[in-house]
Motif scaffolding. Sequence first.
Motif, short mmCIF file in Angstrom:
data_model
loop_
_atom_site.label_atom_id
_atom_site.label_comp_id
_atom_site.label_asym_id
_atom_site.label_seq_id
_atom_site.Cartn_x
_atom_site.Cartn_y
_atom_site.Cartn_z
N THR A 2 64.24 18.57 37.26
CA THR A 2 64.99 17.38 37.10
C THR A 2 65.67 17.34 35.55
OG1 THR A 2 65.39 14.90 37.27
CG2 THR A 2 63.36 15.66 36.60
N GLY A 3 66.85 16.91 35.58
CA GLY A 3 67.40 16.69 34.25
C GLY A 3 67.84 15.03 33.97
N VAL A 4 67.55 14.69 32.91
CA VAL A 4 67.59 13.16 32.71
C VAL A 4 68.21 13.02 31.37
CG1 VAL A 4 66.07 12.61 34.48
CG2 VAL A 4 65.38 12.74 32.00
N THR A 5 68.94 11.76 31.10
CA THR A 5 69.45 11.24 29.77
C THR A 5 69.05 9.76 29.92
OG1 THR A 5 71.45 11.14 30.48
CG2 THR A 5 71.03 13.03 29.20
N ILE A 6 69.04 9.35 28.76
CA ILE A 6 68.87 7.67 28.73
C ILE A 6 70.20 7.23 28.12
CG2 ILE A 6 67.97 5.78 27.23
CD1 ILE A 6 65.24 7.50 27.27
N ASP A 20 70.31 15.98 37.57
CA ASP A 20 69.92 16.95 38.58
C ASP A 20 68.47 16.51 39.07
OD1 ASP A 20 72.11 19.00 37.88
OD2 ASP A 20 71.01 18.72 36.04
N LEU A 21 68.43 16.71 40.35
CA LEU A 21 67.22 16.67 40.71
C LEU A 21 66.85 17.68 41.89
CD1 LEU A 21 64.38 15.12 41.33
CD2 LEU A 21 65.31 13.71 43.23
N VAL A 22 66.22 18.70 41.76
CA VAL A 22 66.36 19.90 42.53
C VAL A 22 64.71 20.39 43.25
CG1 VAL A 22 66.64 22.49 42.89
CG2 VAL A 22 67.78 20.99 41.33
N THR A 23 64.61 20.42 44.32
CA THR A 23 63.35 20.76 44.99
C THR A 23 63.59 22.12 45.76
OG1 THR A 23 62.56 18.39 45.19
CG2 THR A 23 61.53 19.94 46.72
N ARG A 24 62.81 23.18 45.81
CA ARG A 24 62.93 24.19 46.49
C ARG A 24 62.86 23.78 47.93
NH1 ARG A 24 58.66 28.83 44.40
NH2 ARG A 24 58.62 28.82 46.55
N ALA A 25 63.93 24.52 48.71
CA ALA A 25 63.66 24.17 50.31
C ALA A 25 62.56 24.38 50.79
CB ALA A 25 64.86 25.16 50.62
N ASP A 26 61.67 25.30 50.74
CA ASP A 26 60.68 25.52 51.10
C ASP A 26 59.34 24.51 50.74
OD1 ASP A 26 60.40 27.03 48.73
OD2 ASP A 26 58.87 28.53 49.45
N GLN A 35 57.18 12.68 44.06
CA GLN A 35 56.17 12.54 43.21
C GLN A 35 56.97 13.00 41.78
OE1 GLN A 35 53.36 15.72 43.31
NE2 GLN A 35 52.07 14.87 41.74
N LEU A 36 58.20 13.83 41.93
CA LEU A 36 58.69 14.04 40.70
C LEU A 36 59.71 13.12 40.25
CD1 LEU A 36 59.88 15.89 38.39
CD2 LEU A 36 61.46 16.89 40.27
N LEU A 37 60.32 12.27 41.20
CA LEU A 37 61.27 10.95 40.90
C LEU A 37 60.41 9.94 40.47
CD1 LEU A 37 64.02 10.52 40.82
CD2 LEU A 37 63.83 9.85 43.16
N SER A 38 59.32 9.67 41.05
CA SER A 38 58.26 8.68 40.60
C SER A 38 57.82 8.71 39.16
CB SER A 38 56.91 8.68 41.57
OG SER A 38 57.47 8.23 43.06
N CYS A 39 57.55 9.95 38.95
CA CYS A 39 57.03 10.45 37.39
C CYS A 39 58.47 9.88 36.37
CB CYS A 39 56.84 11.75 37.35
SG CYS A 39 56.23 12.28 35.63
N VAL A 53 69.57 5.83 37.59
CA VAL A 53 70.90 5.86 38.21
C VAL A 53 70.83 7.20 38.36
CG1 VAL A 53 73.20 5.30 38.00
CG2 VAL A 53 71.74 3.86 37.24
N LEU A 54 71.58 7.53 39.73
CA LEU A 54 71.81 9.06 39.83
C LEU A 54 73.07 8.98 40.96
CD1 LEU A 54 70.77 9.77 43.19
CD2 LEU A 54 68.61 9.54 42.00
#
Length: 84
Positions: A2-6, A20-26, A35-39, A53-54
């Motif tokens: 993920t790529g984030v800014t404040i 960006d929020l990317v999880t491998r398809a598999d 888990q990533l977004l919660s973090c 916001v996204l």
Amino acid sequence: MTGVTIRTTLYYGKHLFVHDLVTRADHRSRGCGRQLLSCVEGWGRSQGCGSLVLTSGLVRRDAHRFYQERMGYDRVSYVFRKIF
């Protein structure tokens, strides 16, 4: 990944923006995205952000279901652009 800014805007105040929020398809549907977004949410709170916001492309229906049904996000707007 993920790529984030404040950011701070009049509409959202101080918030975390996910570019960006990317999880491998598999690896999808295994809880990795949750888990990533919660973090990321926790990190944003620790930085004094009041929300996360996204944006997501109109054709990304599976992603929209994930954000709304599994993560509890509200769809609050459309994003418009003009290419020139």
